[in-house]
Design a protein around this motif. Sequence first.
Motif, PDB file in Angstrom:
ATOM      1  N   ALA A  43       0.699  -0.736  -0.185  1.00  0.00           N
ATOM      2  CA  ALA A  43      -0.343   0.046   0.005  1.00  0.00           C
ATOM      3  C   ALA A  43       0.767   1.297  -0.060  1.00  0.00           C
ATOM      4  CB  ALA A  43      -0.958  -0.069   1.239  1.00  0.00           C
ATOM      5  N   GLY A  44       2.671   1.074   0.632  1.00  0.00           N
ATOM      6  CA  GLY A  44       2.645   2.430   0.545  1.00  0.00           C
ATOM      7  C   GLY A  44       3.477   2.954   2.348  1.00  0.00           C
TER       8      GLY A  44
ATOM      9  N   VAL B  92       2.962  -1.748  -9.312  1.00  0.00           N
ATOM     10  CA  VAL B  92       1.761  -1.633  -8.926  1.00  0.00           C
ATOM     11  C   VAL B  92       1.463  -1.306 -10.631  1.00  0.00           C
ATOM     12  CG1 VAL B  92      -0.603  -0.995  -8.285  1.00  0.00           C
ATOM     13  CG2 VAL B  92       1.293  -1.629  -6.574  1.00  0.00           C
ATOM     14  N   ASP B  93       0.759  -2.399 -11.652  1.00  0.00           N
ATOM     15  CA  ASP B  93       0.545  -1.862 -12.991  1.00  0.00           C
ATOM     16  C   ASP B  93       2.115  -1.440 -12.775  1.00  0.00           C
ATOM     17  OD1 ASP B  93      -2.179  -3.081 -12.509  1.00  0.00           O
ATOM     18  OD2 ASP B  93      -3.019  -1.308 -12.522  1.00  0.00           O
ATOM     19  N   GLY B  94       2.654  -1.766 -13.003  1.00  0.00           N
ATOM     20  CA  GLY B  94       4.230  -1.762 -13.243  1.00  0.00           C
ATOM     21  C   GLY B  94       4.504  -0.630 -13.749  1.00  0.00           C
TER      22      GLY B  94
ATOM     23  N   HIS C 192       6.116   3.103  -4.591  1.00  0.00           N
ATOM     24  CA  HIS C 192       7.118   4.121  -3.511  1.00  0.00           C
ATOM     25  C   HIS C 192       7.608   5.004  -3.883  1.00  0.00           C
ATOM     26  CE1 HIS C 192       6.606   0.010  -1.616  1.00  0.00           C
ATOM     27  NE2 HIS C 192       6.350   0.377  -0.554  1.00  0.00           N
ATOM     28  N   VAL C 193       7.563   5.457  -5.231  1.00  0.00           N
ATOM     29  CA  VAL C 193       8.309   6.167  -6.253  1.00  0.00           C
ATOM     30  C   VAL C 193       7.872   6.926  -7.313  1.00  0.00           C
ATOM     31  CG1 VAL C 193      10.345   6.873  -7.526  1.00  0.00           C
ATOM     32  CG2 VAL C 193      10.638   5.478  -5.966  1.00  0.00           C
ATOM     33  N   GLY C 194       6.823   7.818  -7.664  1.00  0.00           N
ATOM     34  CA  GLY C 194       6.407   9.061  -8.709  1.00  0.00           C
ATOM     35  C   GLY C 194       4.515   7.856  -8.926  1.00  0.00           C
ATOM     36  N   ARG C 195       4.628   7.738  -7.559  1.00  0.00           N
ATOM     37  CA  ARG C 195       3.098   6.487  -7.325  1.00  0.00           C
ATOM     38  C   ARG C 195       2.211   7.869  -7.745  1.00  0.00           C
ATOM     39  NH1 ARG C 195       1.414   4.326  -1.974  1.00  0.00           N
ATOM     40  NH2 ARG C 195       0.999   6.138  -1.470  1.00  0.00           N
TER      41      ARG C 195
END
Length: 244
Positions: A48-49, A60-62, A66-69
């Motif tokens: 979930a981050g 998540v979907d490639g 945690h980065v640039g979500r």
Amino acid sequence: MIDIRNVTKRYGKFTAIHDISLKADDSSVYGLVGYNGAGKTTLLKTVAGVYLPDEGEVLVDGTSAHVGRTPERTPFIVADEPFFLPQATPDSMRSFYAGYYPDWSDATYENLMKLFGLDRRARISGYSKGMQRQTAILLGLSTGAKSLLLDESFDGLDLSKRILLKRLLRKYAEVRGAAVILSSHNLRELEDVADRIGMIEDRQLVFEETVDDLHANNPGRTLEQIFLDEREVGDLDIDSIFIW
């Protein structure tokens, strides 16, 4: 798709989960089973981050969780202890989540409120544990999130609501093309809802297979029986336990 790659999470010197890899496919429900303290909650919160992994990564979907979500790739988690804003009502939490999740559906929210029969203007803090969990679940199902995480979400629900939840999760995964991860310590709850089962023990993923393959390879046996065999748990001698 949720793609967990060699994830390890530590709290100081304590390793909460170690080198876990698994994939939850779109349009499916992944059942994550393990006893309390096995690491299920830490894994879901990492997906979930909420937590950063110390090793490995979650996609998540490639895209990194945690980065640039982005909001459309943000998983929704129904935690074991659901979070609500102070003094919140279902309607105020609707406004909160609708402002973040771009695929939020008011129509779905209205339908679920009727289905669960909750008072939309009542303070959630005054609800029972089961009603609070129902509120968290219906809010999650209204977000339209393509990744949905539920941590021990059967706890506190009566039989009819547990059956309803299973049906809703299957339909949500189908309609939204979502990857759903549902954790439980009770295999019986997962047997008729999950497409795939993963077992966490001692902070590691020790077993994983599709439910169809499990039944095909173990005819006439329940998942609970298979699970106990995997852990090599035999009949325990309890005759000498109670001594007065």
